[in-house]
Design an enzyme around this catalytic site. Structure first.
Site, PDB file in Angstrom:
ATOM      1  N   HIS A  65       0.822  -1.222   0.000  1.00 16.04           N
ATOM      2  CA  HIS A  65       0.000   0.000   0.000  1.00 16.04           C
ATOM      3  C   HIS A  65       0.855   1.273   0.000  1.00 16.04           C
ATOM      4  O   HIS A  65       0.734   2.094  -0.924  1.00 16.04           O
ATOM      5  CB  HIS A  65      -0.991  -0.028   1.163  1.00 16.04           C
ATOM      6  CG  HIS A  65      -1.689   1.274   1.409  1.00 16.04           C
ATOM      7  ND1 HIS A  65      -2.531   1.848   0.499  1.00 16.04           N
ATOM      8  CD2 HIS A  65      -1.632   2.148   2.472  1.00 16.04           C
ATOM      9  CE1 HIS A  65      -2.979   3.016   0.979  1.00 16.04           C
ATOM     10  NE2 HIS A  65      -2.440   3.206   2.166  1.00 16.04           N
ATOM     11  N   HIS A  90       3.633   7.108   5.327  1.00 14.91           N
ATOM     12  CA  HIS A  90       2.422   7.811   5.744  1.00 14.91           C
ATOM     13  C   HIS A  90       1.586   7.095   6.804  1.00 14.91           C
ATOM     14  O   HIS A  90       0.882   7.733   7.572  1.00 14.91           O
ATOM     15  CB  HIS A  90       1.554   8.205   4.535  1.00 14.91           C
ATOM     16  CG  HIS A  90       0.683   7.119   3.999  1.00 14.91           C
ATOM     17  ND1 HIS A  90       1.094   6.248   3.022  1.00 14.91           N
ATOM     18  CD2 HIS A  90      -0.597   6.748   4.310  1.00 14.91           C
ATOM     19  CE1 HIS A  90       0.104   5.404   2.740  1.00 14.91           C
ATOM     20  NE2 HIS A  90      -0.928   5.686   3.507  1.00 14.91           N
ATOM     21  N   GLU A  94       0.654   6.188  12.585  1.00 12.47           N
ATOM     22  CA  GLU A  94      -0.705   5.840  12.980  1.00 12.47           C
ATOM     23  C   GLU A  94      -0.848   4.349  13.296  1.00 12.47           C
ATOM     24  O   GLU A  94      -1.519   3.974  14.242  1.00 12.47           O
ATOM     25  CB  GLU A  94      -1.689   6.228  11.870  1.00 12.47           C
ATOM     26  CG  GLU A  94      -3.100   6.318  12.394  1.00 12.47           C
ATOM     27  CD  GLU A  94      -4.108   6.543  11.281  1.00 12.47           C
ATOM     28  OE1 GLU A  94      -3.684   6.737  10.128  1.00 12.47           O
ATOM     29  OE2 GLU A  94      -5.304   6.505  11.574  1.00 12.47           O
ATOM     30  N   ASP A  95      -0.211   3.505  12.493  1.00  6.38           N
ATOM     31  CA  ASP A  95      -0.481   2.067  12.599  1.00  6.38           C
ATOM     32  C   ASP A  95       0.621   1.235  13.252  1.00  6.38           C
ATOM     33  O   ASP A  95       0.420   0.053  13.489  1.00  6.38           O
ATOM     34  CB  ASP A  95      -0.746   1.479  11.197  1.00  6.38           C
ATOM     35  CG  ASP A  95      -1.987   2.079  10.550  1.00  6.38           C
ATOM     36  OD1 ASP A  95      -2.779   2.692  11.285  1.00  6.38           O
ATOM     37  OD2 ASP A  95      -2.142   1.945   9.333  1.00  6.38           O
ATOM     38  N   ASP A 156      -3.306   8.402  -1.272  1.00  5.01           N
ATOM     39  CA  ASP A 156      -3.682   7.338  -0.335  1.00  5.01           C
ATOM     40  C   ASP A 156      -5.127   6.915  -0.605  1.00  5.01           C
ATOM     41  O   ASP A 156      -5.444   5.733  -0.752  1.00  5.01           O
ATOM     42  CB  ASP A 156      -3.522   7.898   1.088  1.00  5.01           C
ATOM     43  CG  ASP A 156      -3.851   6.884   2.165  1.00  5.01           C
ATOM     44  OD1 ASP A 156      -3.671   5.669   1.918  1.00  5.01           O
ATOM     45  OD2 ASP A 156      -4.290   7.309   3.250  1.00  5.01           O
ATOM     46  N   ASP A 276     -21.960  14.406 -26.136  1.00  6.01           N
ATOM     47  CA  ASP A 276     -20.505  14.505 -25.934  1.00  6.01           C
ATOM     48  C   ASP A 276     -19.976  13.344 -25.102  1.00  6.01           C
ATOM     49  O   ASP A 276     -19.459  13.507 -24.019  1.00  6.01           O
ATOM     50  CB  ASP A 276     -20.106  15.854 -25.349  1.00  6.01           C
ATOM     51  CG  ASP A 276     -20.964  16.237 -24.154  1.00  6.01           C
ATOM     52  OD1 ASP A 276     -21.933  15.506 -23.863  1.00  6.01           O
ATOM     53  OD2 ASP A 276     -20.658  17.259 -23.530  1.00  6.01           O
TER      54      ASP A 276
END
Ligand code: MN
Length: 735
Positions: A65, A90, A94-95, A156, A276
């Site tokens: 990921h 990233h 947090e994890d 993300d 269109d």
């Protein structure tokens, strides 16, 4: 120490991870130096280690990921090493066990602050509604610090959308709707058009699976036919471009499923009638100083073959969209009578269109003296966020409106360009200049024509705001504006204005009460407030300022009180006046007996009681009464002085006279209604006729009313002059 169990599967996985990592490095569009590579390598190793035991819902190693997010950031958006490293890291804080302090220690302050922003804004949407808005606000504040936070967040989200299949249905729905509601508009705002489009399509795929599949299938079914048509359309243009020695690419491109779905939904037409479904794109290889004129040359070449619809020419080359988009769009009549949209842009413009601001920065040489549109956008958001009065929920609603709307470009009299959301009014424009300009705005001149402040602006309008020092903001102004800035300014001004007026009203009321010998005490004020059925003293003062607390009402209040307050009412004796007037024999008294008239009121000047008048003896029509300032008065007096008789009005309140009023003003909704309300309800005056003509946003009205005398008429004119939008009220000589 843990024992490494190496299975063939684990070995394969390890290989795959390294493959993906190398793929990331190869995909970088930004030229990496050795320090960059070192930074990315380090971030990868830390992330790999931190997530080593974690797996995604799909069962894949978690590191796939962050690697994928980093690749989107590098390849699809084109950001540099710091952003790539941050994308890899990233989810670590947090994890995993890694702390922000660890990150700062290993990577320094810059990376740590971006990771901090990313950690803070994740989970923004999990809480209740108002918390969401508050968090959203925080998210934007973070964005204001470093736009990379929001870009990595978008990458993300995009990867999560691409891998949404492995989620449960309820989660799919939640994530997909959020994406459509917030992330896609945000991507659009940042000019990340291909990401925006992909997010919309993916969201639709999960929220409306049946419809999505249907449209996708129909697109597939019609592909061969479309390809043939596109080929037929392109061939002559391709040849002409070759002849003109252009280096170019030309191709037909189906529009996104989402945009087709939108058309079907909004216009209520079946798939087959969405004309269109695709656009022809012509990308030319040109130099920055040649690209504009080259695009226009291509335009003229295309229109040599196909007739353009003049209403559908969009020139985003001269004035790029606020998100940086530049192109020339035109819709032409193609073979078989089908309208076809043609988009013309240079390769540079194309890259900006697809990749957004990242590409913009890349091309920006700096030193142009113009403000970066992204900076401009961030500045506006910051300004709304810094306003302490703005309620978070209000803000998100206003902001969402602004996000979804396209913008318009308008100009100041000096030619300075301003971008505003679509549907902005002259009043929005005024507040955009300055809140004081907004507060004093009475109208505007748009392209040199007078318009009301509620006038909706169009792109290209040149707007001059008209102000008056006497103007004060009105409550209904809120309905005339769409920008968050104008709305919050008006709310604040109204509050201020009301307090100011109440203070003035207090003085007015004090004078009125002392005149009627009522003591200005809290007790009396409270009693009057109650007597007039008002909310509180503040409202009483406010009404007094608007002259809506009359002497009559105060007298009624006095009368309602117990007997010992005996302020005598001034009595006007009608008879007194009449007998006084009768005493002068040489003067014709008008008004006492309208039934058996020995005189007529002349239609050329329409005198009413109170006017200075004279009588004129006519041949065969008796005496006619004219106003002294009648247009014909001079001629009559100088040529037939012997036929003039003095005339006077008796005080006569029971008879009404016709008088004409001319009103000139700015045409706005509800104005006629307000004018007629004042006449018939507030002043209880009867109207005989009423006509309004509007022309280019201004109106001219003629009203014929029944009035008692000039005081009555002057009073009416004064009241009408105060109506918002009315510029001039005059008495008409003839009805
Ligand atoms: Mn993530």
């Amino acid at each position: 120490m843990e024992t490494a169990v190496t299975t063939p599967e684990a070995e394969l996985e390890k290989k795959e991870i390294l493959n993906r990592y190398r793929g990331l490095l190869r995909s970088c569009r930004y030229k990496l130096d050795d320090a960059d590579k070192k930074l990315i390598r380090k971030a990868f190793n830390i992330a790999l280690e931190a997530h080593k035991n974690a797996r995604r819902k799909s069962g894949e190693p978690y590191i796939y990921h962050p690697l994928a997010v980093a690749r989107i950031v590098a390849e699809e958006i084109g950001l540099g090493a710091i952003a790539i490293a941050c994308a890899l890291l990233h989810d670590t804080v947090e994890d995993t066990d890694i702390t922000l302090k660890d990150i700062e220690g290993m990577f320094g302050k810059k990376v740590a602050s971006i990771i901090d922003g990313l950690t803070k804004i994740s989970g923004v949407f999990d809480a209740s509604s108002s918390l969401q808005a508050e968090n959203f606000r925080k998210m934007l504040l973070t964005l204001a610090e470093d736009v990379r936070v929001i870009i990595i967040k978008l990458a993300d989200r995009l990867h999560n959308m691409r891998t949404l299949d492995s989620m449960e249905r309820t989660k799919q729905l939640k994530i997909a709707s959020e994406t459509l509601y917030l992330y896609a508009p945000l991507a659009h705002r940042l000019g990340l058009n291909s990401i925006k489009s992909e997010m919309e399509d993916l969201s639709l795929k999960y929220t409306e699976p049946v419809l999505f599949a249907e449209i996708a299938q129909k697109l597939k079914d019609t592909q061969a036919e479309r390809t043939r048509y596109i080929h037929r359309f392109i061939t002559p243009i391709r040849e002409a471009l070759h002849d003109q020695k252009f280096k170019f690419r030309i191709f037909g491109r189906p529009k996104s499923v989402y945009s087709i779905w939108n058309k079907i939904k909004n216009k209520g037409v079946p798939f087959e009638e969405v004309y269109d479904i695709f656009a022809i794109r012509i990308l030319i290889d040109s130099t920055p100083d040649q690209e504009k004129s080259d695009c226009w040359r291509v335009y003229s070449l295309v229109t040599d073959y196909y007739y353009p619809n003049p209403d559908r020419l969009r020139d985003w080359i001269s004035t790029p969209k606020a998100n940086g988009y530049e192109a020339l769009h035109t819709t032409v009549m193609g073979p078989n009578g089908q309208w076809v949209e043609v988009q013309i842009r240079s390769e540079r413009m194309n890259e900006v269109a697809e990749k957004g601001y990242a590409a913009h920065w890349k091309y920006k040489q700096g030193g142009h003296g113009e403000e970066d549109p992204l900076e401009e956008w961030l500045r506006k958001i910051r300004a709304s966020l810094e306003n302490p009065d703005s309620n978070a929920l209000d803000f998100i609603n206003d902001f969402k409106l602004n996000l979804f709307a396209d913008e318009i470009f308008v100009f100041t009299p000096k030619g300075e360009m301003k971008s505003l959301p679509v549907n902005s009014t002259a009043l929005d424009f005024a507040f955009d200049i300055h809140s004081q300009v907004g507060a004093k705005c009475i109208g505007a001149k748009v392209n040199h024509k007078l318009v009301p402040l509620s006038h909706k602006l169009n792109s290209g309008d040149q707007v001059e705001i008209l102000t008056s020092s006497k103007q004060a903001p009105k409550a209904d102004w809120i309905n005339y504006v769409v920008t968050a800035k104008a709305k919050s300014a008006i709310k604040a001004l109204l509050k201020e204005e009301r307090n100011k007026q109440a203070a003035e009203g207090k003085e007015i009321l004090k004078r009125k009460m002392s005149h009627l010998k009522i003591d200005f005490t809290d007790t009396n004020i409270n009693k009057i407030t109650a007597f007039l059925k008002l909310q509180d003293a503040q409202e009483l003062f406010y009404r007094a300022a608007l002259e809506r607390v009359t002497n009559k009402e105060l007298k009624e209040y006095l009368e309602s009180k117990d007997e010992n307050t005996n302020t005598p009412l001034p009595v006007t004796s009608l008879e007194d006046l009449v007998s006084k007037a009768r005493g002068k024999q040489d003067t014709l008294m008008i008004g006492d007996s309208m039934d058996n008239l020995e005189y007529k009121l002349s239609p050329c000047c329409n005198p009413i009681p109170g006017d200075d008048v004279f009588g004129f003896i006519t041949i065969g029509e008796g005496i006619k009464i004219h106003r002294v300032n009648c247009p014909n008065a001079v001629a009559m007096m100088s040529n037939h002085a012997y036929r003039i008789v003095k005339a006077k009005w008796t005080s006569q309140k029971l008879i009404s006279f016709l008088a004409g009023i001319k009103i000139i003003g700015i045409d706005k909704i509800g104005l006629v209604n307000r004018v007629t309300n004042i006449i018939s309800k507030e002043l209880n005056v009867n109207m005989r006729s009423l006509s309004f003509d509007t022309n280019d946003g201004t109106f001219e009205g003629t009203i014929v009313v029944f009035v008692h005398d000039t005081t009555h008429l002057t009073d009416l004119i004064k009241k009408l002059q105060k109506v918002d939008g009315v510029v001039k009220v005059t008495r008409l000589d003839t009805n």
